[in-house]
Design a protein around this motif. Structure first.
Motif, short mmCIF file in Angstrom:
data_model
loop_
_atom_site.label_atom_id
_atom_site.label_comp_id
_atom_site.label_asym_id
_atom_site.label_seq_id
_atom_site.Cartn_x
_atom_site.Cartn_y
_atom_site.Cartn_z
N THR A 152 -16.34 -6.24 -50.98
CA THR A 152 -15.40 -5.30 -51.59
C THR A 152 -14.34 -4.94 -50.57
O THR A 152 -14.64 -4.72 -49.39
N MET A 153 -13.09 -4.94 -51.03
CA MET A 153 -12.01 -4.34 -50.24
C MET A 153 -11.29 -3.37 -51.17
O MET A 153 -10.76 -3.78 -52.19
N LYS A 154 -11.33 -2.12 -50.81
CA LYS A 154 -10.75 -1.11 -51.70
C LYS A 154 -10.44 0.16 -50.94
O LYS A 154 -11.31 0.72 -50.30
N TYR A 155 -9.21 0.60 -51.00
CA TYR A 155 -8.79 1.77 -50.23
C TYR A 155 -7.96 2.69 -51.12
O TYR A 155 -6.73 2.66 -51.08
N PRO A 156 -8.62 3.47 -51.97
CA PRO A 156 -7.87 4.34 -52.87
C PRO A 156 -6.87 5.20 -52.08
O PRO A 156 -7.19 5.71 -51.00
N THR A 157 -5.70 5.31 -52.63
CA THR A 157 -4.59 5.94 -51.91
C THR A 157 -3.99 7.07 -52.74
O THR A 157 -3.97 6.99 -53.96
N VAL A 158 -3.55 8.11 -52.05
CA VAL A 158 -2.76 9.13 -52.74
C VAL A 158 -1.45 9.32 -51.97
O VAL A 158 -1.46 9.58 -50.77
N LEU A 159 -0.35 9.17 -52.68
CA LEU A 159 0.96 9.52 -52.13
C LEU A 159 1.24 10.95 -52.55
O LEU A 159 1.41 11.22 -53.74
N GLY B 114 -12.36 2.60 -48.05
CA GLY B 114 -11.79 3.70 -47.28
C GLY B 114 -10.87 4.53 -48.11
O GLY B 114 -11.09 4.71 -49.31
N ALA B 115 -9.82 5.02 -47.48
CA ALA B 115 -8.90 5.91 -48.17
C ALA B 115 -7.59 5.96 -47.41
O ALA B 115 -7.57 5.77 -46.19
N LYS B 116 -6.52 6.18 -48.16
CA LYS B 116 -5.22 6.40 -47.51
C LYS B 116 -4.58 7.64 -48.11
O LYS B 116 -4.56 7.80 -49.33
N MET B 117 -4.09 8.48 -47.24
CA MET B 117 -3.39 9.67 -47.69
C MET B 117 -2.02 9.68 -47.03
O MET B 117 -1.92 9.68 -45.80
N MET B 118 -0.99 9.67 -47.84
CA MET B 118 0.37 9.67 -47.31
C MET B 118 1.00 11.03 -47.64
O MET B 118 1.34 11.29 -48.80
N HIS B 119 1.13 11.84 -46.62
CA HIS B 119 1.72 13.17 -46.82
C HIS B 119 3.23 13.07 -46.69
O HIS B 119 3.76 12.96 -45.60
N LEU B 120 3.91 13.10 -47.84
CA LEU B 120 5.36 12.93 -47.84
C LEU B 120 6.08 14.25 -48.11
O LEU B 120 7.30 14.29 -48.11
N ALA B 121 5.31 15.31 -48.39
CA ALA B 121 5.93 16.60 -48.68
C ALA B 121 5.17 17.71 -47.95
O ALA B 121 4.03 17.53 -47.52
N ILE C 207 -4.11 8.06 -42.42
CA ILE C 207 -3.48 9.33 -42.74
C ILE C 207 -2.08 9.27 -42.17
O ILE C 207 -1.91 9.04 -40.97
N THR C 208 -1.07 9.47 -43.01
CA THR C 208 0.27 9.55 -42.46
C THR C 208 0.89 10.88 -42.85
O THR C 208 0.64 11.40 -43.94
N VAL C 209 1.67 11.43 -41.93
CA VAL C 209 2.41 12.65 -42.22
C VAL C 209 3.87 12.38 -41.89
O VAL C 209 4.21 12.02 -40.75
#
Lengths: 470, 238
Positions: free
Chosen positions: A301-308, A333-340, A365-367
């Motif tokens: 499995t390769m899966k990295y649910p993301t929230v922008l 894993g997970a990705k969180m992109m903090h754009l606001a 995690i990106t900010v």
């Protein structure tokens, strides 16, 4: 300890609950392998408009040019030429289980979908091979304007909404499997929740692969309009074959202002399936997006649910568990992109490795520079049941704004022999003791999923423990 | 009868118990005393079947059945219980879940089991919230020990080893635990308790029948309750 007699505490029928196959049936089946003609043929089968056919062909071109990911698990055993990309099992899509071919009806009866539907779901969609063959939704929801249908129908019936959102979060250029999905996609769910409508019971989609050497490429698009809320659950199973199959889904989710979406996955593919899924959500101002992701099955499995997180005060979370047994690699894993500004994210990842299984957590995690007062918390726990198994953690952070509070906690524990002895001294068999501790370890996750499924998950884990103690 | 016959026990690194024999008779209360490292805990763990210890010679029999090679859960089913010195925390698992898994539903329904647990918890003055929290996680010493007694009460074993059940326990809890033991004994006079301790404190609360002293992996002394008093006053060195 391995010579202890085993006590089988699993309902014997349960072992076969998901691992059974029906004779393959088809009314339409594409030739094995992939090329532009096959892509065109799939589009023709579906009587699609020019726009979608063009989208597919462009995506196919991108697929041929993209390499397999150079990082992560070995994908070399996937033979793209040995897969059937489209298989229509029946042309009778129905809202009545009894109208379906016997093989299909029996499959879902055995899995227990109609029973769940009766008891606690607001709507059900069932995909068998390439297409959705059953769908139904509570009448009140339809009256409120809620749309829950298969993606193929959505392209025909709601072209304007589809065009506005389809492929916007995950363009075909995103990765090789997103490109492949964009070229040959079929089935999947389309959900639209109108403004301020709250869907109280979950909507459920059930994905089944029955055929051998087959690829399932569903495409899901969920839009929760302002102030609305919905809980969507997907379950996936397949019988075990010695040959390779592929599941490459694309899921795009839009949580508009102040909307709330929870997306729960219980993935229990058989071990001959490579599960390479791209899932991404966009949370606008004040919106909440929650991914609950349980991975027990598949070979890889390769899966990295993301929230922008694109609007201020948006919140994102990924709560996931993975269980990697013999010959399984779960790279999740997970990705969180903090754009606001004032956006928050929360990640809990629990993985269990046994029998030589490999589980990997990859987080990002990106900010953004312009995003002030961001908060992000990651907790990443791994449990190893033996010294053959492996666990990896790769957290990555890219913080461009100094006001961010980002924390990451990780732990790894080996299932303690002393704890096993303690539980066994109370009368538990070794298998019961292991199951109990593993279930205790993931309790934070299971309490988030509906009881009907946590019971199922508990049984599945017991079954894996049974397999393990030989 | 639980009979220990000339057992020699070692870990991966060294021999700990040397050729020990002893018969525990039904219905008696025993105390095992001795300095730290004398082999008391190893003795109890070996009888419970801890795989960390190898019995390299000798036998353990219960009701004449040889249990030397049985896994711990089978010994538990036969009626042996060990409350360890430091009960470990099991994250995400409550005492209710542990006991529910330990006892088959054929023997007791969940409702009855829950009722029994609540009653015994009340009896031992265990805070109700502890029953639904992860077992032993962030419990105080006294709470852990009481929770061990609760499990002994529910599992209803015949040979009950209590390893330093009195350590880290305040006087009120100690009185509760002693009363609970006495009550278990009242209900079933054939129950055997083996209390491993450094102190006379708990022994003075209970009608101890026999006292064993261990030193360097062997039983060096064996007597009646007065032996415990003598040790309390004079120490282990004669």
């Amino acid at each position: 300890m391995s010579d202890h007699p085993r006590q089988n505490n699993i309902d014997p029928t349960f072992a076969q609950k998901h691992d059974f196959s029906m004779p393959e049936i088809s009314v339409t089946k594409a030739r094995r392998g992939i090329n532009a003609d096959i892509v065109r043929t799939i589009s023709d089968y579906k009587n699609e408009n020019k726009w979608m056919q063009g989208f597919r062909l462009k995506a196919y071109d991108i697929f041929t040019k993209k390499d397999l990911p150079s990082w992560g698990p070995d994908l070399s055993k996937i033979n793209f030429d040995d897969i059937v990309y489209f298989l229509r099992a029946t042309d009778k899509k129905s809202a009545n289980w009894n109208d379906l071919p016997q093989e299909i009806k029996e499959t879902y009866d055995r899995i227990g979908v109609p029973e769940h539907e009766k008891n606690w779901l607001a709507g059900v969609s069932a995909q068998y091979e390439s297409e959705v063959i059953y769908e139904s939704i509570h009448k009140e929801l339809t009256e409120q304007g809620v749309i829950f249908c298969d993606m193929d129908s959505a392209v025909r019936t709601y072209p304007d909404i589809v065009k506005k959102y389809f492929g916007k979060l995950i363009p075909p250029t995103d990765n090789k499997f997103a490109a492949l999905n964009s070229a040959v996609w079929s089935g999947g769910s389309f959900i639209y929740i109108p403004k301020n409508v709250h869907v109280k019971l979950p909507l459920q989609a059930y994905f089944r692969i029955n055929a051998e050497r087959f690829g399932q490429f569903e495409r899901t698009l969920i839009i929760a309009d302002e102030g609305s809320s919905v809980h969507y659950i997907e379950g996936c199973t397949a019988p075990a074959y010695s040959t390779q199959s592929l599941h490459a889904a694309v899921v795009e989710i839009f949580a508009l202002k102040n909307a709330r979406i929870r997306y729960t996955t219980i993935q229990n593919w058989s071990k001959n399936i490579s599960n390479l899924v791209t899932k991404r959500a966009r949370a606008e101002e004040g919106a909440t997006m929650e991914w609950i992701d349980c991975n027990l099955g598949s070979g890889t499995t390769m899966k990295y649910p993301t929230v922008l997180l694109t609007g201020k005060n948006a919140r994102g979370s990924v709560i996931s568990m993975a269980l990697a047994n013999t010959e399984q690699t779960i790279d999740a894993g997970a990705k969180m992109m903090h754009l606001a500004s004032h956006t928050t994210s929360h990640i809990i990842s629990k993985s269990i490795s046994l029998g030589g299984g490999i589980s990997t957590y990859r987080g990002l995690i990106t900010v953004a520079k312009k995003a002030h007062d961001v908060k992000s918390y990651t907790q990443c726990d791994a449990m190893l049941l033996d010294d053959l198994s492996r666990s990896n953690t790769y957290p990555t952070m890219d913080i461009q704004n100094n006001s961010a509070k980002v924390s990451h906690e990780a732990s790894i524990e080996c299932l303690d022999k002393e704890k096993l002895f303690y539980a066994m001294s109370r009368g538990l068999t070794e298998t019961q003791a292991r199951s109990m501790m593993v279930n205790g370890f993931i309790e934070e996750i299971t309490k988030e999923i509906p009881l009907e499924y946590s019971v199922e998950l508990y049984r599945l884990i017991n079954l894996e423990m049974e397999r393990f103690v030989r | 009868m639980l009979s220990i016959q000339k057992i020699t026990v070692k870990t991966a690194h060294k021999e700990i118990l040397h050729d020990i024999s002893f018969d525990f008779l039904p219905g008696k209360i025993y105390a095992i005393m001795g300095v730290n490292g004398s082999g008391k805990s190893t003795f109890a763990k070996t009888i419970m079947g801890d795989p960390a210890f190898d019995v390299i010679s000798g036998n353990i029999t219960l009701h004449k059945k040889n249990i030397t090679k049985l896994p711990p859960h089978e010994r538990a089913h036969m009626g042996i219980f060990l409350a360890p010195q430091s009960p470990l925390a099991i994250p995400g698992v409550t005492v209710q879940q542990l006991l529910r898994t330990a006892i088959s539903r054929d023997i007791v329904t969940s409702e009855v089991l829950l009722e029994k647990i609540n009653k015994m918890a009340c009896n031992l003055e265990i805070k109700k919230e502890l029953l639904t929290r992860s077992l032993n996680e962030d419990f105080s010493g006294g709470e852990r020990k009481k929770m061990e007694m609760l499990q002994a009460g529910i599992l209803d074993p015949k040979y009950i080893f209590l390893d330093e059940i009195d350590t880290g326990v305040d006087i009120d809890a100690l009185i509760k635990i002693s009363a609970f033991i006495a009550q278990m004994k009242d209900t079933d006079s054939q129950k055997t308790f083996i209390i491993i301790t450094h102190y006379n404190r708990i022994l003075s609360q209970l009608p101890v029948d026999e006292v064993l002293v261990m030193q360097n992996g062997i039983i060096t002394e064996h007597g009646n309750a007065s032996l415990a008093e003598k040790i309390e006053n004079e120490g282990y060195q004669k």
